[in-house]
Design a protein around this motif. Structure first.
Motif, PDB file in Angstrom:
ATOM      1  N   GLN A 116      -7.539   3.958   9.323  1.00 54.50           N
ATOM      2  CA  GLN A 116      -7.847   3.144   8.147  1.00 54.50           C
ATOM      3  C   GLN A 116      -9.335   2.855   7.968  1.00 54.50           C
ATOM      4  O   GLN A 116      -9.881   3.119   6.898  1.00 54.50           O
ATOM      5  CB  GLN A 116      -7.039   1.846   8.160  1.00 54.50           C
ATOM      6  N   PRO A 117     -10.008   2.287   8.964  1.00 53.16           N
ATOM      7  CA  PRO A 117     -11.431   2.010   8.726  1.00 53.16           C
ATOM      8  C   PRO A 117     -12.271   3.286   8.612  1.00 53.16           C
ATOM      9  O   PRO A 117     -13.247   3.312   7.848  1.00 53.16           O
ATOM     10  CB  PRO A 117     -11.856   1.170   9.927  1.00 53.16           C
ATOM     11  N   LEU A 118     -11.894   4.340   9.336  1.00 55.02           N
ATOM     12  CA  LEU A 118     -12.662   5.582   9.244  1.00 55.02           C
ATOM     13  C   LEU A 118     -12.596   6.174   7.840  1.00 55.02           C
ATOM     14  O   LEU A 118     -13.619   6.524   7.249  1.00 55.02           O
ATOM     15  CB  LEU A 118     -12.162   6.599  10.274  1.00 55.02           C
ATOM     16  N   THR A 119     -11.396   6.300   7.305  1.00 53.81           N
ATOM     17  CA  THR A 119     -11.260   6.855   5.958  1.00 53.81           C
ATOM     18  C   THR A 119     -11.793   5.876   4.922  1.00 53.81           C
ATOM     19  O   THR A 119     -12.401   6.286   3.927  1.00 53.81           O
ATOM     20  CB  THR A 119      -9.794   7.210   5.645  1.00 53.81           C
ATOM     21  N   GLY A 120     -11.589   4.577   5.167  1.00 54.79           N
ATOM     22  CA  GLY A 120     -12.082   3.568   4.223  1.00 54.79           C
ATOM     23  C   GLY A 120     -13.597   3.590   4.103  1.00 54.79           C
ATOM     24  O   GLY A 120     -14.145   3.623   2.994  1.00 54.79           O
ATOM     25  N   PHE A 121     -14.293   3.577   5.253  1.00 52.25           N
ATOM     26  CA  PHE A 121     -15.758   3.612   5.210  1.00 52.25           C
ATOM     27  C   PHE A 121     -16.269   4.911   4.610  1.00 52.25           C
ATOM     28  O   PHE A 121     -17.260   4.916   3.874  1.00 52.25           O
ATOM     29  CB  PHE A 121     -16.356   3.392   6.602  1.00 52.25           C
ATOM     30  N   ALA A 122     -15.606   6.014   4.904  1.00 54.76           N
ATOM     31  CA  ALA A 122     -16.018   7.291   4.321  1.00 54.76           C
ATOM     32  C   ALA A 122     -15.878   7.265   2.804  1.00 54.76           C
ATOM     33  O   ALA A 122     -16.767   7.737   2.084  1.00 54.76           O
ATOM     34  CB  ALA A 122     -15.201   8.439   4.926  1.00 54.76           C
ATOM     35  N   MET A 123     -14.795   6.703   2.298  1.00 54.68           N
ATOM     36  CA  MET A 123     -14.622   6.617   0.836  1.00 54.68           C
ATOM     37  C   MET A 123     -15.651   5.681   0.217  1.00 54.68           C
ATOM     38  O   MET A 123     -16.180   5.963  -0.867  1.00 54.68           O
ATOM     39  CB  MET A 123     -13.200   6.155   0.490  1.00 54.68           C
ATOM     40  N   VAL A 124     -15.939   4.570   0.880  1.00 54.99           N
ATOM     41  CA  VAL A 124     -16.957   3.635   0.383  1.00 54.99           C
ATOM     42  C   VAL A 124     -18.303   4.340   0.282  1.00 54.99           C
ATOM     43  O   VAL A 124     -19.014   4.224  -0.718  1.00 54.99           O
ATOM     44  CB  VAL A 124     -17.037   2.385   1.302  1.00 54.99           C
ATOM     45  N   SER A 141       0.828 -10.705   6.434  1.00 54.30           N
ATOM     46  CA  SER A 141       0.303 -11.319   5.203  1.00 54.30           C
ATOM     47  C   SER A 141      -1.103 -10.820   4.900  1.00 54.30           C
ATOM     48  O   SER A 141      -1.429 -10.498   3.746  1.00 54.30           O
ATOM     49  CB  SER A 141       0.298 -12.841   5.329  1.00 54.30           C
ATOM     50  N   ALA A 142      -1.935 -10.748   5.933  1.00 50.63           N
ATOM     51  CA  ALA A 142      -3.303 -10.252   5.741  1.00 50.63           C
ATOM     52  C   ALA A 142      -3.285  -8.816   5.234  1.00 50.63           C
ATOM     53  O   ALA A 142      -4.050  -8.462   4.321  1.00 50.63           O
ATOM     54  CB  ALA A 142      -4.081 -10.351   7.050  1.00 50.63           C
ATOM     55  N   MET A 143      -2.402  -8.000   5.791  1.00 47.85           N
ATOM     56  CA  MET A 143      -2.346  -6.609   5.358  1.00 47.85           C
ATOM     57  C   MET A 143      -1.822  -6.472   3.924  1.00 47.85           C
ATOM     58  O   MET A 143      -2.242  -5.577   3.194  1.00 47.85           O
ATOM     59  CB  MET A 143      -1.505  -5.775   6.323  1.00 47.85           C
ATOM     60  N   LEU A 144      -0.929  -7.363   3.509  1.00 44.58           N
ATOM     61  CA  LEU A 144      -0.488  -7.359   2.108  1.00 44.58           C
ATOM     62  C   LEU A 144      -1.662  -7.624   1.171  1.00 44.58           C
ATOM     63  O   LEU A 144      -1.824  -6.956   0.140  1.00 44.58           O
ATOM     64  CB  LEU A 144       0.603  -8.403   1.878  1.00 44.58           C
ATOM     65  N   TRP A 160     -13.869  -9.134   2.074  1.00 45.85           N
ATOM     66  CA  TRP A 160     -12.550  -9.738   2.283  1.00 45.85           C
ATOM     67  C   TRP A 160     -11.604  -8.766   2.997  1.00 45.85           C
ATOM     68  O   TRP A 160     -10.857  -9.144   3.895  1.00 45.85           O
ATOM     69  CB  TRP A 160     -11.933 -10.192   0.961  1.00 45.85           C
ATOM     70  N   THR A 161     -11.657  -7.512   2.575  1.00 47.51           N
ATOM     71  CA  THR A 161     -10.814  -6.506   3.211  1.00 47.51           C
ATOM     72  C   THR A 161     -11.130  -6.406   4.693  1.00 47.51           C
ATOM     73  O   THR A 161     -10.224  -6.392   5.540  1.00 47.51           O
ATOM     74  CB  THR A 161     -11.014  -5.137   2.530  1.00 47.51           C
ATOM     75  N   GLY A 162     -12.398  -6.332   5.018  1.00 51.45           N
ATOM     76  CA  GLY A 162     -12.802  -6.236   6.418  1.00 51.45           C
ATOM     77  C   GLY A 162     -12.386  -7.453   7.227  1.00 51.45           C
ATOM     78  O   GLY A 162     -11.861  -7.324   8.341  1.00 51.45           O
ATOM     79  N   ALA A 163     -12.603  -8.634   6.664  1.00 53.35           N
ATOM     80  CA  ALA A 163     -12.241  -9.874   7.371  1.00 53.35           C
ATOM     81  C   ALA A 163     -10.733  -9.954   7.604  1.00 53.35           C
ATOM     82  O   ALA A 163     -10.285 -10.329   8.699  1.00 53.35           O
ATOM     83  CB  ALA A 163     -12.735 -11.087   6.585  1.00 53.35           C
ATOM     84  N   LEU A 164      -9.960  -9.611   6.597  1.00 48.65           N
ATOM     85  CA  LEU A 164      -8.500  -9.665   6.734  1.00 48.65           C
ATOM     86  C   LEU A 164      -7.991  -8.594   7.700  1.00 48.65           C
ATOM     87  O   LEU A 164      -7.031  -8.823   8.448  1.00 48.65           O
ATOM     88  CB  LEU A 164      -7.829  -9.532   5.367  1.00 48.65           C
ATOM     89  N   TYR A 165      -8.634  -7.430   7.713  1.00 50.39           N
ATOM     90  CA  TYR A 165      -8.254  -6.371   8.653  1.00 50.39           C
ATOM     91  C   TYR A 165      -8.528  -6.822  10.085  1.00 50.39           C
ATOM     92  O   TYR A 165      -7.719  -6.590  10.989  1.00 50.39           O
ATOM     93  CB  TYR A 165      -9.019  -5.085   8.319  1.00 50.39           C
ATOM     94  N   VAL A 166      -9.658  -7.486  10.287  1.00 49.63           N
ATOM     95  CA  VAL A 166      -9.985  -8.020  11.617  1.00 49.63           C
ATOM     96  C   VAL A 166      -8.982  -9.103  12.011  1.00 49.63           C
ATOM     97  O   VAL A 166      -8.529  -9.158  13.159  1.00 49.63           O
ATOM     98  CB  VAL A 166     -11.438  -8.551  11.654  1.00 49.63           C
ATOM     99  N   LEU A 167      -8.607  -9.969  11.063  1.00 41.43           N
ATOM    100  CA  LEU A 167      -7.594 -10.997  11.339  1.00 41.43           C
ATOM    101  C   LEU A 167      -6.277 -10.343  11.767  1.00 41.43           C
ATOM    102  O   LEU A 167      -5.672 -10.751  12.765  1.00 41.43           O
ATOM    103  CB  LEU A 167      -7.355 -11.882  10.110  1.00 41.43           C
ATOM    104  N   ALA A 168      -5.855  -9.333  11.027  1.00 39.64           N
ATOM    105  CA  ALA A 168      -4.609  -8.641  11.383  1.00 39.64           C
ATOM    106  C   ALA A 168      -4.720  -8.016  12.778  1.00 39.64           C
ATOM    107  O   ALA A 168      -3.795  -8.106  13.583  1.00 39.64           O
ATOM    108  CB  ALA A 168      -4.286  -7.570  10.338  1.00 39.64           C
ATOM    109  N   ALA A 225      -3.480  -5.219  -1.683  1.00 33.67           N
ATOM    110  CA  ALA A 225      -3.749  -5.684  -3.061  1.00 33.67           C
ATOM    111  C   ALA A 225      -5.226  -5.503  -3.407  1.00 33.67           C
ATOM    112  O   ALA A 225      -5.565  -5.068  -4.516  1.00 33.67           O
ATOM    113  CB  ALA A 225      -3.323  -7.144  -3.203  1.00 33.67           C
ATOM    114  N   LEU A 226      -6.115  -5.822  -2.472  1.00 36.06           N
ATOM    115  CA  LEU A 226      -7.535  -5.648  -2.724  1.00 36.06           C
ATOM    116  C   LEU A 226      -7.897  -4.172  -2.921  1.00 36.06           C
ATOM    117  O   LEU A 226      -8.754  -3.842  -3.737  1.00 36.06           O
ATOM    118  CB  LEU A 226      -8.359  -6.232  -1.568  1.00 36.06           C
TER     119      LEU A 226
END
Length: 154
Positions: free
Chosen positions: A62-70, A140-143, A84-92, A147-148
């Motif tokens: 997830q973070p590898l493909t996400g950062f590459a797309m960003v 919940s964080a992943m939901l 927010w996405t990063g913070a919630l991913y870290v929380l999860a 959405a984000l």
């Protein structure tokens, strides 16, 4: 074309995270409620296996493909939706790591109970409750992360 390939891998990773997480939670919780130590032991073993085979690779993907797309899209890293996405991913992830530890302990305890022909140890129920309640903020964080991702700014 590269972006679409990354997006496909990213979506497949999200599906694996949700599918494995929700499926494992459902089966583990329902089997625990049955009280059958034999069924619990089998489910514990398979939930741990599913985490290693499906969840762990998806968590890395997830973070590898996400950062590459960003990077390819040129989105600023300080965009609110990315922060927010990063913070919630870290929380999860902060919830998931103790869940993995709990799953390993519960797998060992249920296998020992079957091997020795005894009841599950008293701390199994406490670990199960903690496992369940750590899953609530993680899921919940992943939901919200999904959405984000879906409703991100164009």
């Amino acid at each position: 074309m590269l972006y679409l390939g990354l997006k496909t891998l990213h979506v497949l990773g999200a599906i694996l995270l949700f599918g494995t997480g929700l499926g494992s939670a459902f089966y583990k919780y329902m089997v625990w409620r049955s009280g059958s130590a034999a069924a619990i032991a089998v489910t514990d073993r398979l939930v741990v296996r599913a985490d290693w085979w499906f969840t762990t690779p998806a968590v890395i993907l997830q973070p590898l493909t996400g950062f590459a797309m960003v990077w390819l899209a040129g989105w600023p890293l300080d965009s609110a939706w990315l922060l927010w996405t990063g913070a919630l991913y870290v929380l999860a992830g902060a919830c998931w790591l103790p869940v993995v530890w709990l799953q390993l302990r519960m797998r060992e305890a249920s296998a020992r109970a079957i091997r020795e022909g005894v009841d599950l140890p008293p701390d199994y129920a406490r670990r199960m409750r903690l496992w369940f309640w750590l899953g609530v903020p993680a899921f919940s964080a992943m939901l919200v992360v999904v959405a984000l991702m879906v409703f991100r700014p164009a």
